[in-house]
Design a protein around this motif. Structure first.
Motif, PDB file in Angstrom:
ATOM      1  N   ARG A   1      -1.082  -4.273   6.647  1.00  0.00           N
ATOM      2  CA  ARG A   1      -0.863  -4.538   5.340  1.00  0.00           C
ATOM      3  C   ARG A   1      -1.935  -4.362   4.190  1.00  0.00           C
ATOM      4  NH1 ARG A   1       3.052  -9.925   6.298  1.00  0.00           N
ATOM      5  NH2 ARG A   1       4.915  -8.553   7.030  1.00  0.00           N
TER       6      ARG A   1
ATOM      7  N   GLN B   1       0.566 -11.823   1.189  1.00  0.00           N
ATOM      8  CA  GLN B   1       1.821 -12.744   1.002  1.00  0.00           C
ATOM      9  C   GLN B   1       2.628 -11.781   0.056  1.00  0.00           C
ATOM     10  OE1 GLN B   1       2.758 -15.290   2.523  1.00  0.00           O
ATOM     11  NE2 GLN B   1       0.551 -15.048   3.690  1.00  0.00           N
ATOM     12  N   ASP B   2       2.165 -10.700  -0.557  1.00  0.00           N
ATOM     13  CA  ASP B   2       2.826 -10.088  -1.436  1.00  0.00           C
ATOM     14  C   ASP B   2       4.095  -9.343  -1.077  1.00  0.00           C
ATOM     15  OD1 ASP B   2       3.754  -8.358  -3.723  1.00  0.00           O
ATOM     16  OD2 ASP B   2       1.849  -7.926  -4.361  1.00  0.00           O
ATOM     17  N   GLN B   3       5.335  -9.515  -1.411  1.00  0.00           N
ATOM     18  CA  GLN B   3       6.458  -8.739  -0.833  1.00  0.00           C
ATOM     19  C   GLN B   3       6.511  -7.199  -1.018  1.00  0.00           C
ATOM     20  OE1 GLN B   3       9.036 -10.455   0.994  1.00  0.00           O
ATOM     21  NE2 GLN B   3       9.322  -8.559   1.506  1.00  0.00           N
ATOM     22  N   ALA B   4       5.589  -6.853  -2.114  1.00  0.00           N
ATOM     23  CA  ALA B   4       5.588  -5.411  -2.207  1.00  0.00           C
ATOM     24  C   ALA B   4       4.643  -4.792  -1.146  1.00  0.00           C
ATOM     25  CB  ALA B   4       4.989  -5.137  -3.553  1.00  0.00           C
TER      26      ALA B   4
ATOM     27  N   LYS C   1       4.389  -6.135   1.888  1.00  0.00           N
ATOM     28  CA  LYS C   1       5.071  -6.162   3.238  1.00  0.00           C
ATOM     29  C   LYS C   1       5.962  -5.151   3.130  1.00  0.00           C
ATOM     30  CE  LYS C   1       4.908 -11.119   3.295  1.00  0.00           C
ATOM     31  NZ  LYS C   1       5.607 -12.489   3.432  1.00  0.00           N
ATOM     32  N   ASP C   2       6.829  -4.760   2.045  1.00  0.00           N
ATOM     33  CA  ASP C   2       7.619  -3.601   2.133  1.00  0.00           C
ATOM     34  C   ASP C   2       7.061  -2.251   2.086  1.00  0.00           C
ATOM     35  OD1 ASP C   2       9.463  -5.438   1.538  1.00  0.00           O
ATOM     36  OD2 ASP C   2       9.794  -4.980  -0.530  1.00  0.00           O
TER      37      ASP C   2
ATOM     38  N   LYS D   1       6.584  -1.670   6.001  1.00  0.00           N
ATOM     39  CA  LYS D   1       7.723  -1.377   6.501  1.00  0.00           C
ATOM     40  C   LYS D   1       8.131   0.021   6.412  1.00  0.00           C
ATOM     41  CE  LYS D   1      11.884  -2.912   8.337  1.00  0.00           C
ATOM     42  NZ  LYS D   1      12.572  -1.446   8.201  1.00  0.00           N
TER      43      LYS D   1
END
Lengths: 198, 198
Positions: free
Chosen positions: B93, B149-152, B154-155, B158
């Motif tokens: 990440r 911790q940032d969702q973007a 993490k995405d 993925k």
């Protein structure tokens, strides 16, 4: 001359076929012989839980592309045989039977089996096909067919396969050079380095 | 300059670490850049039914011997980390987050993560360890910790992993050169040949 390189392989392995293009010349350059050791890789795959390459998702597609392109680079004829992979019991038994009589002839026979199967797509599963290949090396077909039924010949292949697994052979081709092991046709440069005494 | 070489890898892959010794110099020799693409290989292994190398009977023992001897040949420091393999989510990440800001710095970060883990056996599983590595490249630890911790972010990992699998990546390292794919550190000679336009 130092101890020979051991070349373990399954006649059904396309990467073993690719390795036959270079291994003896490489050994000769370093004043070594190569002992060819066919085995039934399926017995090792059972232990490792691996499957034949082309049956593995993703890896299978890669292999189907990689083998022909590498064969082309090595100037080896190549076709995917209709029946692939196959249980190469007949050619493996015939090899060890021939090797006890004449190791050079056994190697020529092994090369001829590989070329017939991967070079020209000829079915090598039957005793008759194997006897035909041997006949071109001056071995009467009736003798080969008899040998393939001989319990001692059958036992020899079983013993060689068990010994290979006990030595740690889990893939094909697999090389031993002075106690160091190398797995894969793409490791021939490492075999060369080991021979150079690096 | 032609299109870049794509270098897919998992930070937990010792053969990827070995590949880092040569890939950028090889590319530079052929006037190419290398795009580094970390991914979570576990997702691909689920599809292929493969397991991490060292967990496979026989193949595991071979790998444990092969990696250190190859590292020695390449003059790379190497130790088996206590926690191996590991799910390299945090460094992966952080890599993509850094790469959107500064690709050169992201590559330096990736090399530092590999060296910390495989060169010195440092645990790279925690956000704190990853932030510490980035801090030596001038990135404030608080920024790295927030990014992880940032969702973007993490995405992004993925999406990159899904895209790699869709492209056929099933192992690490895995290279693409002008549409040709090569799997394994031992295929760098083939990458070189492809770059040479053979």
């Amino acid at each position: 001359m130092s101890s020979p390189i051991e070349f373990y392989f399954d006649f059904s392995s396309p990467y073993a076929y690719l390795a036959t293009a270079g291994i003896d010349a490489l050994a000769a350059k370093h004043h070594r012989n190569v002992t060819w050791k066919p085995m039934m890789l399926g017995a090792a795959l059972k232990l490792t839980g691996n499957r034949p390459l082309v049956d593995v998702p993703m890896k299978g597609e890669y292999t189907r592309h990689d083998v022909p392109r590498t064969a082309k680079h090595l100037n080896l004829p190549f076709v995917w045989p209709e029946k692939f992979p196959y249980a190469a019991i007949a050619p493996s038994r015939a090899f060890y039977w021939l090797a006890t009589r004449d190791e050079t002839k056994a190697k020529l026979f092994a090369r001829a089996v590989f070329t017939a199967y991967f070079g020209h797509g000829r079915d090598m599963t039957t005793p008759e096909a194997v006897a035909d290949v041997a006949s071109h090396l001056g071995v009467p077909p009736a003798e080969t067919l008899a040998a393939l039924q001989d319990q001692a010949v059958k036992d020899r292949l079983k013993a060689e396969t068990d010994a290979a697994i006990a030595k740690g052979v889990f893939g094909s081709p697999f090389f031993f050079v002075d106690g160091e092991s190398f797995w894969g046709q793409d490791r021939l440069p490492d075999v060369a380095r080991q021979l150079g005494g690096a």
